[in-house]
Design a protein around this motif. Structure first.
Motif, PDB file in Angstrom:
ATOM      1  N   LEU A  47      25.831  53.930  32.165  1.00  0.00           N
ATOM      2  CA  LEU A  47      27.157  53.723  32.729  1.00  0.00           C
ATOM      3  C   LEU A  47      28.136  53.840  31.579  1.00  0.00           C
ATOM      4  O   LEU A  47      28.180  52.978  30.694  1.00  0.00           O
ATOM      5  N   ASN A  48      28.889  54.946  31.571  1.00  0.00           N
ATOM      6  CA  ASN A  48      29.707  55.310  30.415  1.00  0.00           C
ATOM      7  C   ASN A  48      28.805  55.362  29.179  1.00  0.00           C
ATOM      8  O   ASN A  48      27.849  56.116  29.173  1.00  0.00           O
ATOM      9  N   ALA A  49      29.033  54.549  28.160  1.00  0.00           N
ATOM     10  CA  ALA A  49      28.213  54.632  26.952  1.00  0.00           C
ATOM     11  C   ALA A  49      27.080  53.614  26.925  1.00  0.00           C
ATOM     12  O   ALA A  49      26.322  53.567  25.961  1.00  0.00           O
ATOM     13  N   ARG A  97      30.261  58.256  34.693  1.00  0.00           N
ATOM     14  CA  ARG A  97      31.474  57.971  33.932  1.00  0.00           C
ATOM     15  C   ARG A  97      32.571  57.485  34.882  1.00  0.00           C
ATOM     16  O   ARG A  97      32.759  58.039  35.966  1.00  0.00           O
ATOM     17  N   THR A  98      33.263  56.440  34.458  1.00  0.00           N
ATOM     18  CA  THR A  98      34.353  55.899  35.257  1.00  0.00           C
ATOM     19  C   THR A  98      35.664  55.987  34.473  1.00  0.00           C
ATOM     20  O   THR A  98      35.665  56.113  33.242  1.00  0.00           O
ATOM     21  N   ALA A  99      36.770  55.907  35.198  1.00  0.00           N
ATOM     22  CA  ALA A  99      38.082  56.032  34.559  1.00  0.00           C
ATOM     23  C   ALA A  99      38.340  54.880  33.602  1.00  0.00           C
ATOM     24  O   ALA A  99      39.027  55.042  32.580  1.00  0.00           O
ATOM     25  N   HIS A 100      37.785  53.710  33.917  1.00  0.00           N
ATOM     26  CA  HIS A 100      37.937  52.539  33.066  1.00  0.00           C
ATOM     27  C   HIS A 100      36.580  51.880  32.898  1.00  0.00           C
ATOM     28  O   HIS A 100      35.724  51.954  33.775  1.00  0.00           O
ATOM     29  N   HIS A 101      36.390  51.218  31.784  1.00  0.00           N
ATOM     30  CA  HIS A 101      35.151  50.474  31.580  1.00  0.00           C
ATOM     31  C   HIS A 101      35.021  49.392  32.645  1.00  0.00           C
ATOM     32  O   HIS A 101      36.011  48.779  33.049  1.00  0.00           O
ATOM     33  N   THR A 102      33.809  49.158  33.103  1.00  0.00           N
ATOM     34  CA  THR A 102      33.574  48.160  34.139  1.00  0.00           C
ATOM     35  C   THR A 102      33.168  46.833  33.517  1.00  0.00           C
ATOM     36  O   THR A 102      32.913  46.744  32.320  1.00  0.00           O
TER      37      THR A 102
END
Length: 294
Positions: A47-49, A97-102
């Protein structure tokens, strides 16, 4: 009862060469045989990095599996903006990948989720979401139930080709829409959740069908997806029934031929077809889903 597969948007391809291998052996009489065996392979999800989990899967629809896993673990919310899902087949890695970190990227340490049915579910996060979900009013006509199970049981599948597989189906009334299979039933559920998210599917009028047991995990994931009806050929666990009753989920088990048992949400049932008018299952149909999934 006439069989039509026209309603499927996605259904199994049991002859996909990526999903099985041929293995030589002998049978009970000592005769040489060649058997189709289901393939399982690792898939690592980021999830992202942040590395989240390594799953064992048959490898089809890795993008949907990744999205559905994050949604059903309450690590991704329905209103999160997903900017991309990248899959590298050589590395066996999928990155959402998301627009903002979750809020959840650092919450879980790396763990391996095997194909065993009791492994790797973050019940805490799922339970947190349970109290916030109100399932929609809906109905389940027995004619839909009989028609749906008949069509699913007759659909060509990897289970019939090689076994060692679980299946889950998203349906509307008597019409199956999406049929996913995997070595773990949690993966099959998550693929459907990912498909619903990607296609902005309204769950209010949907039915969820599984070949496997009606465990707490199955109930929680169905509730998490907002689907009001869960059906299985197999049986129940006590916690699964308790959670279904708490959430107002209609829970139908042991649905084979003209027989079924409702242990939660029976008020949604409408008895609109005489079971005597439904032909009995063949022995082949009765075997489907009864050995690997019970």
């Amino acid at each position: 009862m006439a069989l039509s597969l026209d309603s499927y948007l996605i259904r199994p391809d049991p002859h996909d060469p990526r999903l099985t291998v041929k293995v030589d052996g002998i049978d009970q009489n000592g005769r040489a045989i060649t058997s189709a065996v289901t393939v399982e392979r690792p898939l690592t999800l980021y999830l992202n990095a942040q590395e989240i989990v390594t799953m064992m899967t048959i490898g089809d629809h890795p993008d949907l599996l990744a999205l559905g896993y994050l949604l059903n673990q309450n690590m991704l919310q329905a209103d999160d903006q997903v900017t991309g899902v990248d899959y590298d087949e050589d590395l066996a890695v999928v990155v959402v990948r998301t627009a903002h970190h979750t809020d959840y990227e650092g919450k879980l340490k790396k763990r391996t989720q095997t194909s065993g049915c009791a492994q790797g579910t973050a019940f805490g996060d799922m339970m947190e979401a349970l109290d916030k979900i109100v399932l929609p009013p809906a109905e389940l006509r027995t004619s839909w139930l009989y028609g749906l199970t008949h069509t699913i049981n007759q659909t060509p599948s990897l289970y019939l080709e090689a076994g060692a597989i679980h299946g889950c189906v998203l349906a509307k009334s008597a019409n199956p829409l999406v049929y996913m299979e995997d070595v773990g039933r949690h993966n099959a559920v998550d693929k459907i959740a990912g498909w619903m998210f990607r296609n902005a599917v309204d769950p209010a009028d949907k039915i969820f069908y599984t070949t496997g047991r009606l465990t707490s995990e199955m109930v929680l994931k169905t509730i998490r997806m907002g689907i009001p009806v869960l059906v299985s050929r197999s049986g129940f666990t006590a916690w699964g029934v308790e959670l279904a009753r708490k959430a107002g989920l209609t829970l139908i088990g042991r649905a084979r031929g003209t027989r079924f048992v409702a242990l939660a949400g029976a008020e949604r049932l409408i008895f609109d077809l005489d079971p005597a008018k439904i032909p009995e299952e063949t022995s082949r149909q009765r075997r489907k889903g009864s050995s690997d999934d019970d």
